[in-house]
Design an enzyme around this catalytic site. Structure first.
Site, PDB file in Angstrom:
ATOM      1  N   GLU A   1      22.190  38.883  11.002  1.00 46.57           N
ATOM      2  CA  GLU A   1      22.177  37.550  11.763  1.00 46.57           C
ATOM      3  C   GLU A   1      20.994  37.152  12.049  1.00 46.57           C
ATOM      4  O   GLU A   1      20.427  36.132  12.262  1.00 46.57           O
ATOM      5  CB  GLU A   1      23.136  37.758  12.727  1.00 46.57           C
ATOM      6  CG  GLU A   1      24.605  37.751  12.288  1.00 46.57           C
ATOM      7  CD  GLU A   1      25.536  37.683  13.373  1.00 46.57           C
ATOM      8  OE1 GLU A   1      25.664  36.917  14.393  1.00 46.57           O
ATOM      9  OE2 GLU A   1      26.452  38.696  13.499  1.00 46.57           O
TER      10      GLU A   1
ATOM     11  N   GLY B   1      30.065  40.205  16.948  1.00 44.69           N
ATOM     12  CA  GLY B   1      29.401  40.500  18.070  1.00 44.69           C
ATOM     13  C   GLY B   1      30.272  40.992  19.355  1.00 44.69           C
ATOM     14  O   GLY B   1      29.633  41.810  20.082  1.00 44.69           O
TER      15      GLY B   1
ATOM     16  N   ARG C   1      25.902  37.731  19.811  1.00 47.85           N
ATOM     17  CA  ARG C   1      25.043  39.090  19.684  1.00 47.85           C
ATOM     18  C   ARG C   1      24.061  39.313  20.585  1.00 47.85           C
ATOM     19  O   ARG C   1      23.657  40.323  20.837  1.00 47.85           O
ATOM     20  CB  ARG C   1      24.798  39.070  18.164  1.00 47.85           C
ATOM     21  CG  ARG C   1      23.578  38.150  18.000  1.00 47.85           C
ATOM     22  CD  ARG C   1      23.332  38.257  16.334  1.00 47.85           C
ATOM     23  NE  ARG C   1      22.229  37.173  15.970  1.00 47.85           N
ATOM     24  CZ  ARG C   1      22.202  35.884  16.092  1.00 47.85           C
ATOM     25  NH1 ARG C   1      23.254  35.287  16.305  1.00 47.85           N
ATOM     26  NH2 ARG C   1      21.057  35.138  15.775  1.00 47.85           N
TER      27      ARG C   1
ATOM     28  N   HIS D   1      31.516  61.737   0.380  1.00 51.28           N
ATOM     29  CA  HIS D   1      32.806  62.087   0.005  1.00 51.28           C
ATOM     30  C   HIS D   1      32.990  60.962  -1.162  1.00 51.28           C
ATOM     31  O   HIS D   1      34.007  60.880  -1.866  1.00 51.28           O
ATOM     32  CB  HIS D   1      34.210  62.242   0.796  1.00 51.28           C
ATOM     33  CG  HIS D   1      33.775  63.293   1.679  1.00 51.28           C
ATOM     34  ND1 HIS D   1      34.253  64.599   1.594  1.00 51.28           N
ATOM     35  CD2 HIS D   1      33.571  63.546   2.864  1.00 51.28           C
ATOM     36  CE1 HIS D   1      34.013  65.384   2.293  1.00 51.28           C
ATOM     37  NE2 HIS D   1      33.472  64.752   3.322  1.00 51.28           N
TER      38      HIS D   1
ATOM     39  N   THR E   1      37.177  31.953  19.126  1.00 53.72           N
ATOM     40  CA  THR E   1      37.410  32.785  18.002  1.00 53.72           C
ATOM     41  C   THR E   1      38.895  32.903  17.415  1.00 53.72           C
ATOM     42  O   THR E   1      39.505  33.682  18.308  1.00 53.72           O
ATOM     43  CB  THR E   1      36.793  34.390  18.121  1.00 53.72           C
ATOM     44  OG1 THR E   1      35.394  33.952  18.359  1.00 53.72           O
ATOM     45  CG2 THR E   1      37.141  35.090  16.609  1.00 53.72           C
TER      46      THR E   1
ATOM     47  N   LYS F   1      33.591  28.668  10.427  1.00 51.99           N
ATOM     48  CA  LYS F   1      34.305  28.225  11.486  1.00 51.99           C
ATOM     49  C   LYS F   1      34.777  26.840  11.545  1.00 51.99           C
ATOM     50  O   LYS F   1      36.009  26.858  11.775  1.00 51.99           O
ATOM     51  CB  LYS F   1      33.722  28.940  12.999  1.00 51.99           C
ATOM     52  CG  LYS F   1      33.782  30.577  12.850  1.00 51.99           C
ATOM     53  CD  LYS F   1      33.247  30.752  14.356  1.00 51.99           C
ATOM     54  CE  LYS F   1      33.273  32.178  14.645  1.00 51.99           C
ATOM     55  NZ  LYS F   1      32.691  32.680  15.939  1.00 51.99           N
TER      56      LYS F   1
HETATM   57  O1  PA5 Z   1      27.303  37.148  15.977  1.00 57.61           O
HETATM   58  C1  PA5 Z   1      28.076  36.141  15.812  1.00 57.61           C
HETATM   59  O2  PA5 Z   1      28.001  35.078  16.248  1.00 57.61           O
HETATM   60  C2  PA5 Z   1      29.644  36.538  15.376  1.00 57.61           C
HETATM   61  O3  PA5 Z   1      29.644  37.544  14.958  1.00 57.61           O
HETATM   62  C3  PA5 Z   1      30.740  36.163  16.543  1.00 57.61           C
HETATM   63  O4  PA5 Z   1      30.171  37.059  17.497  1.00 57.61           O
HETATM   64  C4  PA5 Z   1      32.097  36.234  16.023  1.00 57.61           C
HETATM   65  O5  PA5 Z   1      32.124  35.209  15.087  1.00 57.61           O
HETATM   66  C5  PA5 Z   1      33.084  36.109  17.229  1.00 57.61           C
HETATM   67  O6  PA5 Z   1      32.700  35.080  18.109  1.00 57.61           O
HETATM   68  P1  PA5 Z   1      32.939  35.466  19.668  1.00 57.61           P
HETATM   69  O7  PA5 Z   1      32.159  36.710  19.906  1.00 57.61           O
HETATM   70  O8  PA5 Z   1      32.320  34.231  20.056  1.00 57.61           O
HETATM   71  O9  PA5 Z   1      34.201  35.878  19.794  1.00 57.61           O
END
Ligand code: PA5
Length: 371
Positions: free
Chosen positions: A244, A65, A159, A260, A112, A355
């Site tokens: 999600e 996100g 997100r 392609h 992250t 995670k």
């Molecule tokens: O939507 C989500 O929760 C994930 O895609 C996070 O964005 C991703 O794991 C990265 O985390 P952050 O946005 O806290 O760096």
């Protein structure tokens, strides 16, 4: 616009319809204009200890996100960017990143591990670093190092903080004169957000609400989302939101590349998958004439191999406004679909479990901020 679906058993109207949205993600989309304004003010207030002309190129490091924010920004401005801007979704920084690279560390949580590892490498390279984060280890580590941090309000799903992550990137590009001045684009984008919420928000009854109608067409379907040029990163955003929010498989791809290779596979589409596949074409009035033709011709070739095809076009003058128009539509459609599926759109248990497991082993580098 309408999509011809009939109201089904689960209602999308009335206050009880949204009770399952435990984290208030649907209400959160309704706050888009306020989020946009707060993020803009926060990014404009941050002091940068280098002159704009010091920057030769830009890397925006993030995942999920927090990375799609970068893709959407570079997708909107790809034809007018004056210097290279790259999204880095990796533990490693590319070799070209130097002390004249603006490195923006984009992590909503600030925890992250890929982004934290990139952060320590960026400091080792003496890059011109800025973080956009709600805190976490990234926020505290960077603040301790004296690195500028654009603060983002905590407590959201990454997100759902898209605008809060995306607007600071726009402001940073603008402040470094890497795009033409963005003031009027930002104003138009803000108005677009307000109009999109007014058209597709939860208070608009399904009979008049294309987002609710569209959500019903995805019940029992697997979305295959195609974009091109400006809408290529939008296809990825829509895919992620279906994954999600609605907790369903969804796939994104981009023209002209898919012409392609990917189209060949449609000939062997298994019957069960064909019966579930809902192809979504995200179109934009400014796409190259040949891209427009490709959408039409490719659709003709593959439509007998999928259950449904929906073509949606962005609306608005500027690229950023057209981008955000479809961001909001995708957000609402995926959130309403979650309700139709009887799931809470908020929690993303799979991501959290993974995670946690990764954190048990660590990923140590000597200068690692999370060590
Ligand atoms: O939507 C989500 O929760 C994930 O895609 C996070 O964005 C991703 O794991 C990265 O985390 P952050 O946005 O806290 O760096």
């Amino acid at each position: 616009m309408t999509y011809g679906s009939l109201p089904g058993v689960i209602p999308l109207d009335g206050p009880d319809a949204f009770a399952r949205d435990g984290l208030g993600l649907i209400a959160g989309v309704g706050d888009s204009v306020a989020a946009f304004d707060e993020a803009r003010a926060a990014a404009e207030a941050v002091e940068l200890p280098w002159p704009a002309e010091a920057v030769t190129d830009v890397a925006i490091c993030g995942m999920g996100g927090s990375a799609i924010a970068a893709d959407l920004v570079t997708g909107a401005y790809r034809e007018v960017l004056l210097k290279p801007v790259t999204t880095v979704r990796d533990y490693h920084l590319p070799g070209w990143i130097s002390d004249s690279t603006l490195v923006i560390l984009s992590s909503y949580s600030g925890g992250t591990e890929e982004t934290l590892t990139a952060a320590s490498q960026a400091l080792e390279r003496n890059a011109l670093c800025v973080a956009v984060t709600s805190g976490g280890k990234l926020g505290s580590f960077y603040a301790a190092e004296g690195v500028p941090v654009v603060p983002v309000v905590p407590g959201l799903q990454p997100r759902a903080a898209l605008l809060r992550m995306m607007v600071p990137l726009l402001v940073m590009l603008d402040r470094h004169a890497l795009t033409p001045p963005l003031t009027s684009d930002l104003e138009e984008a803000r108005a677009t957000l307000a109009a999109a919420v007014a058209a597709w928000g939860p208070d608009v009854p399904e009979a008049e609400n294309p987002a609710k109608q569209l959500a019903r067409t995805f019940e029992g379907r697997v979305p295959l989302i195609w974009g091109a040029e400006l809408t290529a990163p939008l296809a990825v955003r829509w895919k992620g939101q279906f994954n999600e929010n609605a907790k369903i498989p969804a796939y994104a791809s981009a023209l002209p590349e898919l012409d392609h290779n990917e189209i060949v596979g449609f000939a062997g589409m298994p019957e069960q998958l064909a019966a579930m596949a809902h192809l979504v074409l995200l179109r934009d009035p400014r796409q190259h004439r040949q891209v427009q033709r490709r959408f039409d011709l490719t659709r003709e070739l593959v439509e007998s191999h999928v259950a449904d095809v929906t073509s949606i076009s962005s609306e608005g003058q500027g690229a950023l406004a057209r981008m955000l128009d479809l961001v909001v539509l995708g957000d609402y459609v995926s959130l309403y679909l979650a309700l139709l599926r009887g799931v809470d759109p908020g929690p993303v248990e799979m991501i959290e479990r993974l995670k946690e497991r990764l954190a048990q082993t660590g990923y140590g580098r000597s200068a690692d901020p999370s060590a």
